[in-house]
Design a protein around this motif. Structure first.
Motif, PDB file in Angstrom:
ATOM      1  N   LEU A  16       0.676  -1.197   0.186  1.00  0.00           N
ATOM      2  CA  LEU A  16      -0.027  -0.044   0.054  1.00  0.00           C
ATOM      3  C   LEU A  16       0.890   1.105   0.156  1.00  0.00           C
ATOM      4  O   LEU A  16       0.490   2.299  -0.652  1.00  0.00           O
ATOM      5  N   GLN A  21      -2.373  -0.720  -4.669  1.00  0.00           N
ATOM      6  CA  GLN A  21      -3.663  -0.848  -4.769  1.00  0.00           C
ATOM      7  C   GLN A  21      -4.407   0.071  -5.841  1.00  0.00           C
ATOM      8  O   GLN A  21      -5.516  -0.237  -5.912  1.00  0.00           O
ATOM      9  N   ARG A  22      -3.840   0.994  -6.343  1.00  0.00           N
ATOM     10  CA  ARG A  22      -4.367   1.738  -7.483  1.00  0.00           C
ATOM     11  C   ARG A  22      -4.140   1.480  -8.705  1.00  0.00           C
ATOM     12  O   ARG A  22      -4.360   1.958  -9.627  1.00  0.00           O
ATOM     13  N   ALA A  33     -10.052  -0.098  -4.338  1.00  0.00           N
ATOM     14  CA  ALA A  33      -8.831  -0.034  -4.189  1.00  0.00           C
ATOM     15  C   ALA A  33      -8.390  -0.338  -2.775  1.00  0.00           C
ATOM     16  O   ALA A  33      -7.647   0.438  -2.187  1.00  0.00           O
ATOM     17  N   ARG A  34      -8.752  -1.506  -2.061  1.00  0.00           N
ATOM     18  CA  ARG A  34      -8.527  -1.840  -0.695  1.00  0.00           C
ATOM     19  C   ARG A  34      -8.221  -3.391  -0.686  1.00  0.00           C
ATOM     20  O   ARG A  34      -8.883  -3.968  -1.411  1.00  0.00           O
ATOM     21  N   VAL A  35      -7.423  -3.626   0.232  1.00  0.00           N
ATOM     22  CA  VAL A  35      -6.972  -5.073   0.568  1.00  0.00           C
ATOM     23  C   VAL A  35      -7.924  -5.262   1.776  1.00  0.00           C
ATOM     24  O   VAL A  35      -8.334  -4.374   2.666  1.00  0.00           O
ATOM     25  N   PRO A  36      -8.517  -6.484   2.035  1.00  0.00           N
ATOM     26  CA  PRO A  36      -8.017  -7.772   1.187  1.00  0.00           C
ATOM     27  C   PRO A  36      -9.106  -8.109   0.262  1.00  0.00           C
ATOM     28  O   PRO A  36     -10.235  -7.745   0.086  1.00  0.00           O
ATOM     29  N   ASP A  47     -13.649  -7.247   0.599  1.00  0.00           N
ATOM     30  CA  ASP A  47     -13.855  -6.691   1.829  1.00  0.00           C
ATOM     31  C   ASP A  47     -14.035  -7.959   2.666  1.00  0.00           C
ATOM     32  O   ASP A  47     -14.445  -8.834   2.421  1.00  0.00           O
ATOM     33  N   SER A  48     -13.247  -7.894   3.963  1.00  0.00           N
ATOM     34  CA  SER A  48     -13.187  -9.067   4.886  1.00  0.00           C
ATOM     35  C   SER A  48     -14.412  -9.431   5.210  1.00  0.00           C
ATOM     36  O   SER A  48     -14.614 -10.838   5.240  1.00  0.00           O
ATOM     37  N   ASP A  85     -13.902  -4.405  12.777  1.00  0.00           N
ATOM     38  CA  ASP A  85     -13.557  -3.994  11.464  1.00  0.00           C
ATOM     39  C   ASP A  85     -13.628  -2.316  11.756  1.00  0.00           C
ATOM     40  O   ASP A  85     -12.950  -1.449  11.042  1.00  0.00           O
ATOM     41  N   ARG A 149      -4.383  -8.452  14.403  1.00  0.00           N
ATOM     42  CA  ARG A 149      -4.128  -7.306  15.017  1.00  0.00           C
ATOM     43  C   ARG A 149      -3.776  -7.254  16.357  1.00  0.00           C
ATOM     44  O   ARG A 149      -2.840  -6.870  16.869  1.00  0.00           O
TER      45      ARG A 149
END
Ligand code: GSH
Length: 194
Positions: A16, A21-22, A33-36, A47-48, A85, A149
């Motif tokens: 990132l 991601q872009r 443009a986001r993980v995961p 989207d997790s 989240d 986390r």
């Protein structure tokens, strides 16, 4: 969740900090443009939360939600996953990013606020775990959503279990799970924006 369900997978890191991601090839997978992102043969899911639901639908054994019919417990598991989240995972990511900065750029006030916010979540989890081994009674997506986390907080000088005996015992139970031991090999160095 993939490891809990004994699914084979390949992890493709997306940096990132380099804006990967872009890139067009990533935006074709997730236009936001986001993980995961999960690519399962010809199916792409992002989207997790949605990835978790897809995995539970497509690979139901072993389940990571309480049984169908236990609607209240299923809702409780989903509420915790959503809470992780919105109120835990981003805050830990932001703290990592802030700590990664050089001394001159670091915002000490922000670091204190993020630490306090994370500590409040840990206190809340401790209260919720007083009378049960897992957040939704049995092991579920509720527990899974906190672990990635949670296990890195020590590296950020946050003592998860100190004065939180229920969180401490719960984390020890989590760390015994082979799926979570496998995460060791997947750990990446904390970096800005991760
Ligand atoms: N609600 C989403 C959040 C995804 C998300 O925010 N991902 C962050 C990293 S943890 C990201 O990809 N950020 C890209 C960026 O900041 O440009 C989920 O749970 O998957």
């Amino acid at each position: 969740m993939l490891a809990e369900k004994s699914l084979e997978f390949e992890l493709v890191p997306v940096d990132l900090t380099l804006g990967e991601q872009r890139k067009p090839e990533f935006l074709r997978l997730n236009p936001f443009a986001r993980v995961p992102v999960l690519v399962d043969e010809d199916i792409t899911v992002y989207d997790s939360t949605i990835i978790g639901e897809y995995l539970e639908d497509e690979y139901p054994e072993p389940p990571v939600l309480p049984a169908i019919g236990s609607s209240a417990l299923r809702a409780r598991a989903r509420l915790f996953e959503d809470f992780a989240d919105s109120s835990f995972t981003p805050q830990v990511g932001q703290l990592m990013a802030e700590l990664y900065k050089g001394d001159a750029e670091r915002d000490a006030g922000r670091i204190t606020r993020l630490r306090q916010s994370i500590e409040r979540v840990l206190d809340y989890l401790n209260r919720e775990l007083q009378e049960q081994q897992y957040l939704a009674t049995e092991f579920s997506v509720a527990d899974i959503s906190f672990v990635p986390r949670l296990v890195i907080l020590k590296e950020l000088d946050l003592e998860v279990g100190a004065n939180r005996s229920h969180v401490d015992a719960w984390l020890k139970r989590m760390l015994e799970r082979p799926s979570i031991q496998e995460l060791d090999g997947l750990t990446v160095e904390p970096r800005a924006g991760v």
